[in-house]
Design a protein around this motif. Structure first.
Motif, short mmCIF file in Angstrom:
data_model
loop_
_atom_site.label_atom_id
_atom_site.label_comp_id
_atom_site.label_asym_id
_atom_site.label_seq_id
_atom_site.Cartn_x
_atom_site.Cartn_y
_atom_site.Cartn_z
N VAL A 1 0.82 -1.21 0.00
CA VAL A 1 0.00 0.00 0.00
C VAL A 1 0.85 1.27 0.00
N GLY A 2 2.20 1.11 0.02
CA GLY A 2 3.08 2.25 -0.11
C GLY A 2 3.70 2.76 1.17
N ASP A 3 3.60 2.00 2.26
CA ASP A 3 4.27 2.40 3.50
C ASP A 3 5.71 1.91 3.48
N VAL A 4 6.63 2.72 3.98
CA VAL A 4 8.03 2.36 3.99
C VAL A 4 8.29 1.24 5.00
N ILE A 5 8.95 0.17 4.54
CA ILE A 5 9.36 -0.92 5.42
C ILE A 5 10.80 -0.70 5.89
N SER A 6 11.68 -0.41 4.93
CA SER A 6 13.08 -0.15 5.27
C SER A 6 13.73 0.62 4.13
N MET A 7 14.93 1.17 4.44
CA MET A 7 15.68 1.90 3.42
C MET A 7 17.14 1.99 3.81
N TRP A 8 17.98 2.15 2.84
CA TRP A 8 19.40 2.38 3.07
C TRP A 8 20.01 3.04 1.83
N GLY A 9 21.12 3.70 2.02
CA GLY A 9 21.79 4.38 0.93
C GLY A 9 23.08 4.99 1.40
N ASP A 10 23.83 5.58 0.49
CA ASP A 10 25.14 6.13 0.84
C ASP A 10 25.30 7.60 0.47
N VAL A 11 24.17 8.29 0.21
CA VAL A 11 24.26 9.73 -0.04
C VAL A 11 24.35 10.43 1.31
N PRO A 12 25.45 11.12 1.59
CA PRO A 12 25.62 11.78 2.89
C PRO A 12 24.44 12.72 3.19
N GLY A 13 23.93 12.60 4.40
CA GLY A 13 22.86 13.49 4.84
C GLY A 13 21.47 13.07 4.44
N SER A 14 21.34 11.98 3.67
CA SER A 14 20.01 11.54 3.24
C SER A 14 19.37 10.69 4.32
N PRO A 15 18.01 10.67 4.39
CA PRO A 15 17.33 9.81 5.36
C PRO A 15 17.73 8.35 5.23
N ALA A 16 17.96 7.90 4.02
CA ALA A 16 18.32 6.49 3.82
C ALA A 16 19.70 6.16 4.36
N ALA A 17 20.57 7.17 4.43
CA ALA A 17 21.93 6.94 4.96
C ALA A 17 21.93 6.91 6.49
N GLY A 18 20.81 7.29 7.12
CA GLY A 18 20.71 7.24 8.58
C GLY A 18 21.52 8.29 9.26
N GLU A 19 21.77 9.41 8.62
CA GLU A 19 22.58 10.47 9.22
C GLU A 19 21.70 11.67 9.55
#
Length: 386
Positions: free
Chosen positions: A368-386
């Protein structure tokens, strides 16, 4: 006319290749050329052979009696390069002086034996028969009777000079009709308008042979522009899924992958089957590509009902993934829909991957479009966890 049809097919193929970026029709141009080249050669040969079919002496006499004759002066004679039984096909330019009418210049073709060439040299006066009343076309009377021979000697010198008379081009259709044949469309000046219209109609019909089966893709290009074949950020996901369901013959899917340019799917090879085939939607149609490379160990756990997926939410999720990962201008991206237990759940998930020249990011949504998880390596992005 067939050449016009072939040219239309060629243009239709080029339009599909260029506008739809569809290389499946690259065969059209070579195929059209392989047909067009012989047609052009045949047309040129046919044109060079115009006039080879000659009237009989009886046909000339009948036209002379029915339509009247005239004196004609040979102004020029030219070999066309065609030879039939050692006779040369020549084109003669004539100044015709019909009784009671204005003189005019025209041309005719005839086969001339080398021993006759002196008879048809410029300046010679001949007798001609009018093929059709009111038309300039004539046939040369090779053996005129005594009356016409007398006219040739007494009146021939008074035929006006060619530069002082009007030019009336000959119409090949008139000669064909005189010989007992009939052209569907006149090849002379009077048939030019109808001829051009027929060529245009046939060219359009040829293009339609290629374009019509791709009409939906052209409509999509007109409506969506560059986004027409982008199945991640573009608007046509539902269309692709519906086409794949129709090709599969079932709503039992193992995976759907949306790319920039096409959509792939693994689904049951037949309704109720446990074997899996691969499918692809591209250029407006879905096709089965063969057995899936990886067959699931437990099909029951892998198969899902594709109707639970609202594919129309994918563009919005892709935009959200772009914000969450910080990959604002991805150079490559895809969306995978499956029941992959790797991510901690066997429920249906929508996995979006984005990459640019330096960074990457991934976001997993539920159905239905709810976020389950995310990750990434762009500094400062929500997916990077910073």
């Amino acid at each position: 006319m067939l050449l016009a049809l072939v040219i239309g097919v060629c243009f239709g193929g080029v339009a599909v290749i260029v506008l739809l970026d569809n290389p499946n029709l690259t065969w059209v141009a070579p195929a059209a050329a392989s047909v067009a080249i012989p047609l052009v050669i045949l047309w040129r040969v046919g044109k060079s052979l115009g006039g080879v079919r000659q009237p009989s002496a009886e046909q000339v006499r009948q036209r002379l009696d029915a339509n009247g004759g005239a004196l004609a002066r040979v102004d020029s004679v030219r070999r066309t390069g065609t030879t039939v039984n050692d006779r040369h096909l020549c084109e003669l330019t004539l100044t015709v002086d019909p009784p009671g009418e204005d003189a005019y210049a025209t041309s005719t073709r005839m086969l001339i034996d080398p021993i006759e060439l002196a008879t048809f040299q410029p300046g010679r006066v001949l007798t001609v028969a009018r093929i059709k009343p009111g038309h300039p076309d004539v046939w040369i009377v090779r053996q005129p009777d005594a009356a016409w021979q007398n006219k040739m000697s007494t009146d021939g010198p008074y035929i006006p000079a060619a530069e002082h008379v009007r030019h009336q081009p000959s119409d090949p259709a008139t000669a064909v009709a005189g010989l007992g044949g009939r052209q569907l469309i006149s090849s002379g000046p009077k048939g030019r308008g109808l001829r051009i219209a027929a060529y245009l109609v046939l060219a359009i019909a040829g293009a339609a042979i290629i374009v019509v089966p791709n009409a939906s893709e052209f409509q999509a290009v007109v409506e969506y522009g560059d986004a027409a074949d982008d199945f991640v950020f573009g608007p046509r996901q539902t269309e692709a899924v519906d086409a794949l369901v129709a090709e599969v013959g079932s709503t039992e899917f193992v995976s759907l992958t949306f790319h920039d340019g096409f959509v792939t799917a693994d689904a049951v090879s037949a309704p109720g089957a446990v074997t899996i085939d691969s499918f692809m939607f591209r250029w407006g149609s879905a096709d089965r590509t063969g057995p899936a490379t990886i067959q699931p160990e437990d099909p029951a756990e892998a198969i899902f009902d594709v109707t639970v997926l609202d594919a129309s939410i994918i563009p919005a999720l892709a935009e959200q993934a772009r914000q969450l990962t910080g990959v604002a201008e991805p150079t490559s991206y895809l969306v995978i829909v499956d029941r992959d237990a790797t991510f901690g759940s066997s429920e249906l998930s929508i996995q979006i991957s984005l990459n640019d020249d330096y960074y990457s990011g991934h976001v997993i949504f539920d159905a239905v479009g709810d976020v389950i998880s995310m990750w990434g390596d762009v500094p400062g992005s929500p997916a990077a966890g910073e």
